[in-house]
Design a protein around this motif. Structure first.
Motif, short mmCIF file in Angstrom:
data_model
loop_
_atom_site.label_atom_id
_atom_site.label_comp_id
_atom_site.label_asym_id
_atom_site.label_seq_id
_atom_site.Cartn_x
_atom_site.Cartn_y
_atom_site.Cartn_z
N LEU A 48 3.95 -0.31 2.31
CA LEU A 48 3.71 -1.30 1.26
C LEU A 48 4.97 -2.12 1.03
O LEU A 48 6.08 -1.59 1.05
CB LEU A 48 3.31 -0.61 -0.05
N ASP A 49 4.76 -3.41 0.78
CA ASP A 49 5.85 -4.34 0.46
C ASP A 49 5.74 -4.71 -1.02
O ASP A 49 4.77 -5.33 -1.45
CB ASP A 49 5.76 -5.59 1.33
N HIS A 50 6.76 -4.32 -1.80
CA HIS A 50 6.74 -4.53 -3.25
C HIS A 50 7.50 -5.79 -3.67
O HIS A 50 7.60 -6.07 -4.87
CB HIS A 50 7.36 -3.31 -3.95
N GLY A 51 8.01 -6.53 -2.71
CA GLY A 51 8.77 -7.73 -3.02
C GLY A 51 10.21 -7.42 -3.34
O GLY A 51 10.60 -6.27 -3.55
N ARG A 52 11.05 -8.47 -3.31
CA ARG A 52 12.49 -8.36 -3.60
C ARG A 52 13.19 -7.36 -2.68
O ARG A 52 14.17 -6.74 -3.02
CB ARG A 52 12.74 -7.97 -5.06
N GLY A 53 12.63 -7.18 -1.47
CA GLY A 53 13.25 -6.31 -0.48
C GLY A 53 12.87 -4.84 -0.58
O GLY A 53 13.38 -4.02 0.19
N TYR A 54 11.97 -4.47 -1.47
CA TYR A 54 11.59 -3.06 -1.64
C TYR A 54 10.31 -2.76 -0.85
O TYR A 54 9.31 -3.48 -0.95
CB TYR A 54 11.33 -2.75 -3.11
N THR A 55 10.35 -1.68 -0.04
CA THR A 55 9.18 -1.21 0.71
C THR A 55 9.09 0.30 0.58
O THR A 55 10.09 0.99 0.38
CB THR A 55 9.25 -1.59 2.19
N THR A 56 7.88 0.83 0.71
CA THR A 56 7.65 2.28 0.69
C THR A 56 6.73 2.66 1.84
O THR A 56 5.90 1.85 2.29
CB THR A 56 7.01 2.72 -0.64
N LEU A 57 6.89 3.90 2.33
CA LEU A 57 6.06 4.42 3.42
C LEU A 57 5.47 5.75 3.01
O LEU A 57 6.13 6.59 2.38
CB LEU A 57 6.89 4.59 4.68
N TYR A 58 4.20 5.98 3.40
CA TYR A 58 3.46 7.19 3.07
C TYR A 58 2.88 7.73 4.38
O TYR A 58 2.03 7.08 5.00
CB TYR A 58 2.34 6.90 2.07
N GLY A 59 3.33 8.93 4.79
CA GLY A 59 2.92 9.41 6.10
C GLY A 59 2.17 10.74 6.08
O GLY A 59 2.08 11.42 5.06
N HIS A 60 1.61 11.09 7.30
CA HIS A 60 0.88 12.34 7.56
C HIS A 60 -0.44 12.42 6.80
O HIS A 60 -0.94 13.51 6.50
CB HIS A 60 1.75 13.56 7.23
N MET A 61 -1.05 11.27 6.48
CA MET A 61 -2.31 11.28 5.73
C MET A 61 -3.46 11.84 6.57
O MET A 61 -3.51 11.64 7.78
CB MET A 61 -2.67 9.86 5.29
N SER A 62 -4.37 12.52 5.90
CA SER A 62 -5.59 12.99 6.57
C SER A 62 -6.53 11.82 6.82
O SER A 62 -7.20 11.75 7.86
CB SER A 62 -6.29 14.06 5.74
N ARG A 63 -6.56 10.88 5.90
CA ARG A 63 -7.35 9.66 6.06
C ARG A 63 -6.80 8.61 5.10
O ARG A 63 -6.14 8.92 4.10
CB ARG A 63 -8.84 9.90 5.80
N LEU A 64 -7.12 7.35 5.40
CA LEU A 64 -6.65 6.24 4.57
C LEU A 64 -7.64 5.97 3.45
O LEU A 64 -8.82 6.34 3.53
CB LEU A 64 -6.48 4.98 5.42
N GLY A 65 -7.15 5.31 2.41
CA GLY A 65 -8.03 4.87 1.34
C GLY A 65 -8.76 3.60 1.74
O GLY A 65 -8.67 3.13 2.88
N ASN A 66 -9.47 3.03 0.81
CA ASN A 66 -10.25 1.81 1.07
C ASN A 66 -9.32 0.59 0.99
O ASN A 66 -9.41 -0.23 0.07
CB ASN A 66 -11.40 1.70 0.08
N ILE A 67 -8.41 0.51 1.97
CA ILE A 67 -7.45 -0.59 2.00
C ILE A 67 -7.37 -1.14 3.42
O ILE A 67 -7.81 -0.50 4.38
CB ILE A 67 -6.05 -0.13 1.54
N LYS A 68 -6.77 -2.33 3.54
CA LYS A 68 -6.57 -2.93 4.84
C LYS A 68 -5.31 -3.79 4.80
O LYS A 68 -4.79 -4.13 3.73
CB LYS A 68 -7.78 -3.76 5.25
N ARG A 69 -4.85 -4.14 5.94
CA ARG A 69 -3.61 -4.90 6.06
C ARG A 69 -3.73 -6.25 5.33
O ARG A 69 -4.74 -6.95 5.45
CB ARG A 69 -3.28 -5.14 7.53
N GLY A 70 -2.66 -6.62 4.59
CA GLY A 70 -2.63 -7.87 3.85
C GLY A 70 -3.22 -7.78 2.46
O GLY A 70 -3.10 -8.73 1.67
N GLN A 71 -3.87 -6.67 2.12
CA GLN A 71 -4.52 -6.52 0.82
C GLN A 71 -3.49 -6.25 -0.28
O GLN A 71 -2.47 -5.61 -0.05
CB GLN A 71 -5.53 -5.36 0.87
N ARG A 72 -3.75 -6.76 -1.50
CA ARG A 72 -2.92 -6.46 -2.65
C ARG A 72 -3.40 -5.18 -3.33
O ARG A 72 -4.61 -4.98 -3.52
CB ARG A 72 -2.96 -7.60 -3.67
#
Length: 493
Positions: free
Chosen positions: A372-396
């Motif tokens: 995820l890109d939070h703006g102002r140079g801040y990003t976070t990563l979430y790994g080893h998930m069993s499955r993804l949520g109802n999200i897609k690239r570019g979504q807010r």
């Protein structure tokens, strides 16, 4: 010459007895004839005109008995006199018509109440009570709340009035906190009756100690699960890690609105103000509407909502910290650029802050991962998930939104979340990095905030002084205390 018959001595004796009896009978007959005349009664009961002592005793006894009878039996003499002198008259009076059983009697129904359990449907409840499906469809067709009845909430209360043969006479449910609907069946017709149920909203202060469990202690004091979740997942989630920062000696005080109906507490919330003391340090939260949106602020008017929440997963154990360590799969010493939270597979993972989805999918050793890109140079990563949520690239996505679920994909030895925090591409320890404080209230908004919230804070202070000034030095961990009082400004609905 004929000789007279000779008699024996026994015959002579019997003859003498017979003659004696005949003479006695004759004398008795003569006496009865003589005494039959009243004038001869004196001969039978001779009286010389003077009373003996026995006669006076008998007369006194009979007189006393007569007086007792007259005195002990109320109305005896009056009844006797009334029966002798009072004339009786018989009148023919018209009788009023017999009252027909009023229809209002049907309103006094015998309701059998049922509380909806999780997963139950209205059809299953009707079937369990032996009510045909045709009756259920008849009610649904006549009701304006068909959609709500087919999607019952757990805990909802339903009422059934059934005849002796099991036939449904009436059915009731609550349309809202203030309205109850009664449906009466008469053949093919369904009559609807709306019952208004007024409610009263009060403001109360609830205060207690954490004990063995915050949830258990708060529920014991009457706080609803929704209010408890507001405290842990919304109000204080930026400042307090409820998995590691809270101990049994910590305490909480909450100003909350309570809705009462007919003497029963039906719901609590929202939280108006709260103070949570963790490890001796108090954290304050006050609810205030800014630009038409409710937010929580500190006592100084700073928003509690931070750019990032402290932990993107609830009720998880910190299993690996940020820094150099031996890799559990590769077996080599290398830099661990994030922190790991051990949790069960399928535990929801939340976005740490408002952001845009940079990527969502498989990323080598991270397995299923989201960046995820939070703006102002801040990003976070979430790994080893069993499955993804109802999200897609570019979504807010918004802060707290579920973006995936805990798993053990990629290079992982067990179910956990690997969480990384980066500033301009450089990895930072998410447990130690201090985010810039949000913009506080100012000017007229700050003045209004202080005026509006001062009474709530003062009431919390008063309650805590009363309770905790008298608690023993070592109180029981399972002995929460509560103080509830109506606050000024309570409203009725």
């Amino acid at each position: 010459m004929t000789q007279p018959p000779q008699t024996s001595p026994d015959d002579a004796h019997h003859q003498a007895i017979r003659q004696h009896n005949l003479r006695a009978a004759a004398e008795n007959t003569a006496n009865e004839q003589r005494f039959a005349d009243p004038q001869d009664a004196g001969a039978r009961f001779p009286f010389n005109g003077r009373w003996t002592r026995r006669d006076w005793a008998h007369a006194s006894l009979f007189a006393t008995l007569g007086a007792l009878v007259i005195g002990l039996v109320p109305g005896f003499s009056n009844a006797m006199r009334a029966s002798e002198h009072a004339p009786t008259t018989t009148l023919s009076l018209p009788l009023p018509p017999l009252a027909v059983a009023p229809a209002k009697a049907a309103a006094q129904r015998s309701w059998d109440l049922v509380k909806v359990e999780s997963g139950q449907t209205l059809g299953a409840i009707f079937e369990a009570r032996g009510i045909p499906a045709a009756t259920l469809h008849q009610l649904l067709d006549a009701s304006k709340d068909r959609q709500a009845l087919t999607r019952l909430r757990p805990g909802a209360e339903l009422g059934f009035d059934q005849a002796g043969d099991g036939r449904l006479v009436a059915f009731r449910y609550d349309r809202s906190d203030t309205q109850r609907v009664e449906l009466s069946l008469a053949g093919d017709k369904v009559a609807e009756k709306l019952v208004e149920r007024p409610v009263e909203v009060r403001t109360a202060v609830v205060s207690g100690k954490v004990g063995k469990s915050l949830f258990h202690s708060a529920r014991k004091l009457g706080l609803s699960p929704a209010v408890i979740n507001t405290l842990t997942d919304d109000v204080f989630k930026y400042d307090i890690d409820f998995d590691r920062d809270v101990t049994s000696g910590d305490r909480f005080s909450v100003v909350v609105e309570q809705t009462w109906r007919e003497g029963e507490l039906i719901k609590s919330g929202p939280v108006t103000a709260a103070v949570f003391t963790a490890k001796g340090k108090p954290f304050t939260a006050i609810r205030f509407d800014r630009d038409g949106k409710a937010e929580y602020f500190t006592a100084e008017g700073r928003p509690l909502k931070k750019s990032f929440i402290r932990s993107p997963i609830q009720y998880a154990r910190l299993s690996s910290r940020f820094g150099t360590r031996r890799h559990p799969v590769l077996g080599t010493s290398r830099m661990h650029k994030g922190v790991d939270y051990a949790a069960r597979t399928g535990t929801p993972i939340m976005a740490a802050g408002d952001a845009r989805v940079v990527s969502a999918g498989w990323q080598g050793g991270y397995g299923n991962a989201v960046v995820l890109d939070h703006g102002r140079g801040y990003t976070t990563l979430y790994g080893h998930m069993s499955r993804l949520g109802n999200i897609k690239r570019g979504q807010r996505v918004s802060q707290g939104q579920v973006i995936g679920y805990v798993g053990s994909t990629g290079m992982s030895t067990g179910p956990h979340l690997h969480y990384e925090f980066r500033i301009n591409g450089v990895h930072r320890n998410p447990l130690q990095h201090t985010m810039p404080p949000p913009e506080p209230l100012g000017g007229a908004a700050l003045a209004q905030f202080r005026k509006q919230t001062a009474p709530a804070l003062e009431r919390i202070r008063e309650v805590e002084e009363i309770i905790y000034a008298t608690v023993p030095a070592k109180p029981s961990k399972d002995d929460p205390q509560v103080a509830a009082a109506s606050a000024p400004g309570g409203k009725k609905g």
